[in-house]
Motif scaffolding. Sequence first.
Motif, short mmCIF file in Angstrom:
data_model
loop_
_atom_site.label_atom_id
_atom_site.label_comp_id
_atom_site.label_asym_id
_atom_site.label_seq_id
_atom_site.Cartn_x
_atom_site.Cartn_y
_atom_site.Cartn_z
N LEU A 53 0.83 -1.21 0.00
CA LEU A 53 0.00 0.00 0.00
C LEU A 53 0.86 1.26 0.00
O LEU A 53 0.53 2.25 -0.66
N ILE A 54 1.98 1.23 0.73
CA ILE A 54 2.89 2.38 0.74
C ILE A 54 3.49 2.59 -0.64
O ILE A 54 3.54 3.71 -1.16
N PRO A 56 0.70 6.06 -4.37
CA PRO A 56 0.60 7.11 -5.39
C PRO A 56 -0.12 6.66 -6.66
O PRO A 56 -0.92 7.40 -7.24
N LEU A 57 0.15 5.40 -7.09
CA LEU A 57 -0.52 4.87 -8.27
C LEU A 57 -2.01 4.73 -8.03
O LEU A 57 -2.83 5.04 -8.91
N ALA A 65 -7.60 6.40 -8.96
CA ALA A 65 -8.86 6.92 -8.41
C ALA A 65 -9.27 8.22 -9.09
O ALA A 65 -10.45 8.42 -9.41
N ILE A 66 -8.30 9.09 -9.33
CA ILE A 66 -8.59 10.35 -10.01
C ILE A 66 -9.07 10.08 -11.44
O ILE A 66 -10.01 10.70 -11.94
N GLY A 67 -8.42 9.12 -12.12
CA GLY A 67 -8.82 8.76 -13.48
C GLY A 67 -10.23 8.22 -13.55
O GLY A 67 -11.02 8.57 -14.45
N GLU A 90 -7.59 -4.70 -8.72
CA GLU A 90 -7.58 -5.51 -7.51
C GLU A 90 -6.87 -4.83 -6.34
O GLU A 90 -6.98 -5.29 -5.19
N LEU A 91 -6.14 -3.74 -6.59
CA LEU A 91 -5.32 -3.14 -5.54
C LEU A 91 -6.07 -2.77 -4.25
O LEU A 91 -5.54 -2.94 -3.16
N PRO A 92 -7.31 -2.25 -4.33
CA PRO A 92 -8.01 -1.92 -3.07
C PRO A 92 -8.22 -3.11 -2.14
O PRO A 92 -8.49 -2.91 -0.95
#
Length: 208
Positions: free
Chosen positions: A18-19, A23-24, A29-31, A93-95
């Motif tokens: 997560l660290i 940033p990615l 999320a913004i995208g 899947e990152l979340p």
Amino acid sequence: MHPMVKRLLDIVVASVCLIVAGPLMIVVAIGIRATMGSPVLFRQRRPGLNGRLFTVLKFRTMCVDPERERQSQFDAHRVTPLGRILRHSSLDELPQLFNVLRGDMSLVGPRPLLPEYLPYYSEREALRHTVRPGITGWAQVNGRNRLSCDERLALDVWYAEHQSMLLDLRILYLTAIRVLQRRDINLNPQVNLLPLDQERAHSATPPL
């Protein structure tokens, strides 16, 4: 591997990931917010350890369009261009790293499926719920979407019966290779397999 050892490794590795990926994840999320609007995250109830329901998290990859949903029975028709990139790269899947920290999931284990499937598991297939579900698993590195439901469930049970630290490390290594190669990711709605409940409902001989 002792469950407490695996849990400790999950917490340490998920925290580091997560660290590093933070940033990615913010950029993604913004995208999503800019191209698809809200919500950014897809939430769905899934059965986990011992069948206990939890909310799995993923980045949203499909548009919310009731008209397109009515016109097509395939979810893949609603996948946006950004969503397609996220699925191909497995960034959606990152979340689930937050699910790992909360104890809902592990880094490695059977993928959490839909609650509707619970009545259709055989007694042996239900063994997949004796371990925490994972972000990746034995079935995901041995065919993923190319496998039938029966094959995937059999691999999940095999993992539950043979889990070890070495096996988890092997699965994590193979997952990284599969992601880089973009193998076994199916977005073609014409070749999607029937959901397990529909497949079993039409089967005259349920699995043992």
